[in-house]
Design an enzyme around this catalytic site. Structure first.
Site, PDB file in Angstrom:
ATOM      1  N   ASP A 193      -3.338  -0.960  -6.598  1.00 38.89           N
ATOM      2  CA  ASP A 193      -3.407  -0.813  -5.247  1.00 38.89           C
ATOM      3  C   ASP A 193      -3.370  -1.933  -4.326  1.00 38.89           C
ATOM      4  O   ASP A 193      -4.303  -2.980  -5.100  1.00 38.89           O
ATOM      5  CB  ASP A 193      -4.468   0.349  -4.988  1.00 38.89           C
ATOM      6  CG  ASP A 193      -4.222   1.002  -3.363  1.00 38.89           C
ATOM      7  OD1 ASP A 193      -3.240   0.796  -2.774  1.00 38.89           O
ATOM      8  OD2 ASP A 193      -5.046   1.796  -3.256  1.00 38.89           O
ATOM      9  N   ASP A 221       0.718  -1.104  -0.079  1.00 40.67           N
ATOM     10  CA  ASP A 221       0.180  -0.044  -0.105  1.00 40.67           C
ATOM     11  C   ASP A 221       0.755   1.130   0.054  1.00 40.67           C
ATOM     12  O   ASP A 221       0.748   1.799   0.957  1.00 40.67           O
ATOM     13  CB  ASP A 221      -0.933   0.016   1.327  1.00 40.67           C
ATOM     14  CG  ASP A 221      -1.936   0.998   1.154  1.00 40.67           C
ATOM     15  OD1 ASP A 221      -2.206   1.577   0.279  1.00 40.67           O
ATOM     16  OD2 ASP A 221      -2.412   1.186   2.270  1.00 40.67           O
ATOM     17  N   GLU A 235      -2.736   9.936  -0.944  1.00 41.75           N
ATOM     18  CA  GLU A 235      -3.845   9.147  -1.005  1.00 41.75           C
ATOM     19  C   GLU A 235      -4.616   8.727   0.242  1.00 41.75           C
ATOM     20  O   GLU A 235      -5.809   8.797   0.536  1.00 41.75           O
ATOM     21  CB  GLU A 235      -3.556   7.661  -1.928  1.00 41.75           C
ATOM     22  CG  GLU A 235      -4.695   6.859  -2.259  1.00 41.75           C
ATOM     23  CD  GLU A 235      -4.855   5.678  -1.145  1.00 41.75           C
ATOM     24  OE1 GLU A 235      -6.039   5.246  -1.245  1.00 41.75           O
ATOM     25  OE2 GLU A 235      -4.136   5.603  -0.171  1.00 41.75           O
ATOM     26  N   GLU A 236      -3.615   8.353   1.454  1.00 39.49           N
ATOM     27  CA  GLU A 236      -4.143   8.082   2.468  1.00 39.49           C
ATOM     28  C   GLU A 236      -4.552   9.394   3.309  1.00 39.49           C
ATOM     29  O   GLU A 236      -4.211  10.371   3.402  1.00 39.49           O
ATOM     30  CB  GLU A 236      -2.951   7.687   3.563  1.00 39.49           C
ATOM     31  CG  GLU A 236      -2.021   6.422   2.826  1.00 39.49           C
ATOM     32  CD  GLU A 236      -2.929   5.118   2.978  1.00 39.49           C
ATOM     33  OE1 GLU A 236      -4.125   5.149   3.239  1.00 39.49           O
ATOM     34  OE2 GLU A 236      -2.610   3.950   2.341  1.00 39.49           O
ATOM     35  N   HIS A 258      -3.331  -1.488   6.286  1.00 40.36           N
ATOM     36  CA  HIS A 258      -3.196  -0.383   7.403  1.00 40.36           C
ATOM     37  C   HIS A 258      -2.751  -0.952   8.680  1.00 40.36           C
ATOM     38  O   HIS A 258      -2.903  -0.478   9.765  1.00 40.36           O
ATOM     39  CB  HIS A 258      -4.463   0.071   7.553  1.00 40.36           C
ATOM     40  CG  HIS A 258      -4.799   1.115   6.444  1.00 40.36           C
ATOM     41  ND1 HIS A 258      -5.791   1.973   6.393  1.00 40.36           N
ATOM     42  CD2 HIS A 258      -4.093   1.336   5.093  1.00 40.36           C
ATOM     43  CE1 HIS A 258      -5.957   2.980   5.282  1.00 40.36           C
ATOM     44  NE2 HIS A 258      -4.820   2.479   4.531  1.00 40.36           N
TER      45      HIS A 258
END
Length: 419
Positions: free
Chosen positions: A238, A142, A191-192, A357
């Site tokens: 992704d 990621d 993006e996060e 995550h």
């Protein structure tokens, strides 16, 4: 009215046939000769992947280091590619009144005779930023691995693009639209989410770039009216790199492109060119522990049976004709572009890998044979889209590449409850 859904599907199907007309498949010889990354995906010393495996929160030294890694690679290895930076700033829920800088990299290669607004571009996309928490998060799936995959793709098709365009120039430029297409890579920042994923706390770089491309107009006589309209297909990678991914077809409008990629996957598997498959052409890695010759001999007599998932397809919905399309359920960098009418092919596993995550999303939890397979698949799809059959280097054999990745660590994937 009862027949409307069927009519719409027929119309979409006809559109897909039209769009696919310029797509040219690779021969078996070309597929076998696709280059692997070799040691470049090694998590400790790999030229492509290892420099990305560091915390790279927007605006931090790690982020700048990875930006420089991309720039240095293309400047030194692929100098024909054009490098552009698109900058923006934004406040975030975690930083209060302080503006955070976001830097997108747009790296492109167009036909040498092309002028702005003349060529369409296949657009390959991954984000390079990482989560700010947990501290020290590396984001291997990621999305360090997808970024390394795109670097490998660019390197793998570069010489073929040159050969194709030189031949076209020598023979006179064909006026048909599909001949005037280039390719670009977006390495997107921000993006996060900094706190909780919302429309305003996420995809900072993508939102800025999509808006800027939409407002960048070309001359009236150009084929395309603005930079956004040059995107022929937005292919977003992704969460790639975990073992046994399952990637559905998210959008009806690009299902035809999904089917093309799925067809390539099946052909690569049939040629035993997928390293993660139990039918791979040669062993993928050495045993993790040394054993005596007697024990090794014993193991040969009773080999471990391959899991059914080892040969399961990555792209599982090629035969899909209707039903549920999940494109609106996952927020990602494609959304600001999709909202502006760009066609999107979203390559993201569902369910998400179990390390998503979590601090465990690091190099040790990558399945390197799977990463290598994705690099070969995306390279083949890109080469077919760019109609590079006859221009790929077929003097090398793919099975000689990527076999020295013996530093693979434990890896696995389990279901995730959220889409």
């Amino acid at each position: 009215m009862a027949h409307t859904p069927s009519l719409l599907y027929v119309l979409f199907h006809l559109l897909f046939v039209f769009l696919a007309a310029g797509y040219s498949t690779l021969s078996e010889e070309s597929l076998r000769a696709l280059p692997g990354p070799g040691n470049d995906f090694n998590i400790k010393t790999g030229k492509l992947l290892s420099p990305i495996l560091q915390p790279r929160v927007p605006g931090t030294p790690g982020s700048i280091s990875v930006q420089n890694h991309f720039i240095d690679f293309f400047k030194t290895t692929l100098p024909a590619w054009k490098i552009e930076l698109q900058n923006s700033t934004s406040k975030t829920p975690a930083t209060g009144d302080r503006n955070i800088p976001f830097v997108n990299l747009i790296i492109s290669r167009d036909p040498p005779w092309s002028t702005p607004g003349f060529s369409s571009r296949l657009t390959l996309v991954a984000h390079y930023d990482s989560l700010s928490v947990p501290e020290g998060f590396l984001g291997a799936i990621d999305s360090a691995a997808p970024c390394a995959i795109l670097m490998h793709v660019a390197r793998s098709i570069d010489a073929a693009l040159t050969a194709k365009w030189e031949k076209m120039q020598a023979g006179g430029i064909d006026s048909e639209f599909e001949d005037h297409q280039g390719v670009q890579i977006f390495f997107l920042d921000g993006e996060e989410a900094f706190k909780t994923w919302t429309d305003t706390d996420s995809v900072y770089g993508a939102r800025s770039l999509a808006a800027e491309m939409e407002s960048t107009a070309f001359a009236a006589q150009s084929t395309f009216h603005n930079a956004l309209s040059t995107i022929s297909l937005f292919v977003l990678l992704d969460l790639l790199g975990a073992k046994n991914p399952t990637v559905p077809s998210f959008f009806m409008t690009t299902h035809w492109a999904y089917q093309k990629m799925a067809s390539v996957e099946k052909r690569l598997r049939s040629l035993s060119l997928f390293e993660s498959s139990a039918k791979a052409a040669s062993p993928r890695a050495a045993p993790s522990k040394k054993v005596s010759s007697k024990k090794a001999s014993s193991k040969k007599k009773t080999p471990k049976k391959a899991s059914k998932r080892d040969d399961a397809l990555f792209l599982t919905e090629a035969d899909k004709t209707g039903g549920r399309w999940l494109g609106g359920m996952i927020g990602d960098d494609h959304v600001p572009f999709m909202e502006r009418g760009v066609d999107v092919l979203h390559i993201i596993p569902t369910p998400f890998p179990h390390v998503w995550h979590k601090i465990e999303d690091d190099g040790a939890h990558l399945d390197l044979p799977t990463v290598t397979d994705w690099s070969r698949l995306i390279t083949a799809f890109t080469a077919e889209w760019m109609e590079l059959e006859g221009f790929m280097n077929t003097t090398q054999t793919s099975s000689k590449h990527s076999r020295d990745q013996k530093a693979n660590e434990p890896r696995s994937t389990v279901d995730k409850s959220e889409l």
